[in-house]
Design a protein around this motif. Structure first.
Motif, mmCIF file in Angstrom:
data_model
loop_
_atom_site.group_PDB
_atom_site.id
_atom_site.type_symbol
_atom_site.label_atom_id
_atom_site.label_comp_id
_atom_site.label_asym_id
_atom_site.label_seq_id
_atom_site.Cartn_x
_atom_site.Cartn_y
_atom_site.Cartn_z
ATOM 1 N N UNK A 1 0.828 -1.200 0.000
ATOM 2 C CA UNK A 1 0.000 0.000 0.000
ATOM 3 C C UNK A 1 0.867 1.257 0.000
ATOM 4 N N UNK A 2 1.909 1.278 0.870
ATOM 5 C CA UNK A 2 2.733 2.471 0.951
ATOM 6 C C UNK A 2 3.447 2.746 -0.369
ATOM 7 N N UNK A 3 3.746 1.687 -1.138
ATOM 8 C CA UNK A 3 4.367 1.863 -2.454
ATOM 9 C C UNK A 3 3.504 2.778 -3.316
ATOM 10 N N UNK A 4 2.212 2.537 -3.333
ATOM 11 C CA UNK A 4 1.316 3.323 -4.184
ATOM 12 C C UNK A 4 1.070 4.716 -3.612
ATOM 13 N N UNK A 64 22.854 -3.481 -0.680
ATOM 14 C CA UNK A 64 22.453 -3.718 0.706
ATOM 15 C C UNK A 64 22.796 -2.559 1.624
ATOM 16 N N UNK A 65 23.795 -1.743 1.234
ATOM 17 C CA UNK A 65 24.208 -0.623 2.071
ATOM 18 C C UNK A 65 23.075 0.369 2.312
ATOM 19 N N UNK A 66 22.113 0.430 1.380
ATOM 20 C CA UNK A 66 20.978 1.328 1.579
ATOM 21 C C UNK A 66 20.091 0.869 2.742
ATOM 22 N N UNK A 72 19.013 6.475 13.410
ATOM 23 C CA UNK A 72 17.649 6.753 12.957
ATOM 24 C C UNK A 72 17.620 6.985 11.453
ATOM 25 N N UNK A 73 18.619 7.726 10.957
ATOM 26 C CA UNK A 73 18.670 7.986 9.515
ATOM 27 C C UNK A 73 18.758 6.686 8.727
ATOM 28 N N UNK A 79 13.661 1.736 5.627
ATOM 29 C CA UNK A 79 12.201 1.638 5.541
ATOM 30 C C UNK A 79 11.695 2.258 4.255
ATOM 31 N N UNK A 80 12.316 3.364 3.861
ATOM 32 C CA UNK A 80 11.906 4.031 2.626
ATOM 33 C C UNK A 80 12.157 3.148 1.410
ATOM 34 N N UNK A 81 13.343 2.535 1.344
ATOM 35 C CA UNK A 81 13.669 1.703 0.189
ATOM 36 C C UNK A 81 12.774 0.474 0.123
ATOM 37 N N UNK A 82 12.503 -0.133 1.262
ATOM 38 C CA UNK A 82 11.611 -1.290 1.253
ATOM 39 C C UNK A 82 10.213 -0.884 0.818
#
Length: 241
Positions: A1-4, A64-66, A72-73, A79-82
């Motif tokens: 859902x978050x993707x969209x 994977x480094x992302x 926190x960053x 979380x953003x990339x996933x």
């Protein structure tokens, strides 16, 4: 859902506003079924611009480094990339290539689009580098077409190391699907894999009109970094006071 939500509400509209991408050849991307979209890689923005303009969801294999940054960053970035549909791939060690192939085939088995950068890393100077053969292995094992893609202008808009992008026109150009059924069952033949990969890279080159370097980008980067370090040792900076 978050993707969209990212694509249609948050990130997609913002990217289109900032980069104003012109899309060419979108009709070459199949409306259904599995396929690989193989593109050049010039900018951090590439990961998000293509998903923003495609009608279908596309999943990229990302380093994977992302996903492993500290604090926190780091957790927010992961979380953003996933949420954006990226899959982490460890690029170190002997099993790195096989892990990437396994992840990619898993996406294709779900009849989805897989995005991949055959160069294996971002171009640090805007040139197109030799492709790695993993894309050929996946195309043969999954029996899927490969759609070449060229990102044009993203290097100037957001070159490596730049956080805030420049205002610069961007073109995203898709080519006709390449299919390799004539090589079915030959995914263990090194010469076949090299030929397929070179054909894909030539198609990307034709679309992007970049200068081509017949060497791996990671090797060239490492050599240039070593040369820079050696030069710094020979000519150290002298404090003014």
């Amino acid at each position: 859902m978050f993707y969209y939500v990212l694509k249609y509400v948050i990130l997609g509209p913002l990217l289109k506003l900032v980069f104003r991408p012109r899309i060419e050849g979108l009709e070459h991307v199949p409306s259904s079924g599995p396929a690989i979209v193989a593109g050049n890689h010039l900018s951090f923005a590439d990961h998000f611009l293509m998903p923003a303009i495609l009608k279908r969801r596309i999943t990229f294999l990302a380093k994977a480094e992302y996903f492993t940054g500290p604090g926190i960053k780091g957790r927010l970035t992961a979380a953003f990339f996933r949420s954006a549909g990226q899959i982490p791939v460890d690029r170190s060690g002997k099993e790195a290539g096989q892990a990437a192939i396994r992840e990619g085939l898993g996406v294709l088995r779900k009849d989805e689009l897989l995005g991949i950068y055959p160069e294996g890393t971002r171009s640090h100077d805007g040139r197109l580098y030799k492709g790695k053969v993993g894309v050929a292995v996946m195309a043969l094992r999954a029996g899927v077409p490969v759609i070449p893609c060229a990102m044009i202008g993203t290097f100037e808009a957001q070159p490596p190391g730049k956080v805030i992008p420049n205002i610069h026109p961007v073109v995203i150009r898709f080519g006709k699907p390449l299919e390799f059924s004539r090589y079915a069952g030959m995914e263990n033949e090194k010469a076949v894999l090299r030929a397929i990969t070179d054909e894909i890279m030539y198609a990307i080159l034709t679309l992007s009109e970049q200068e081509y370097v017949d060497r791996y980008a990671a090797v060239v980067k490492a050599e240039e970094a070593a040369e820079k370090a050696a030069k710094a040792r020979r000519f150290p900076r002298i404090p003014l006071s």
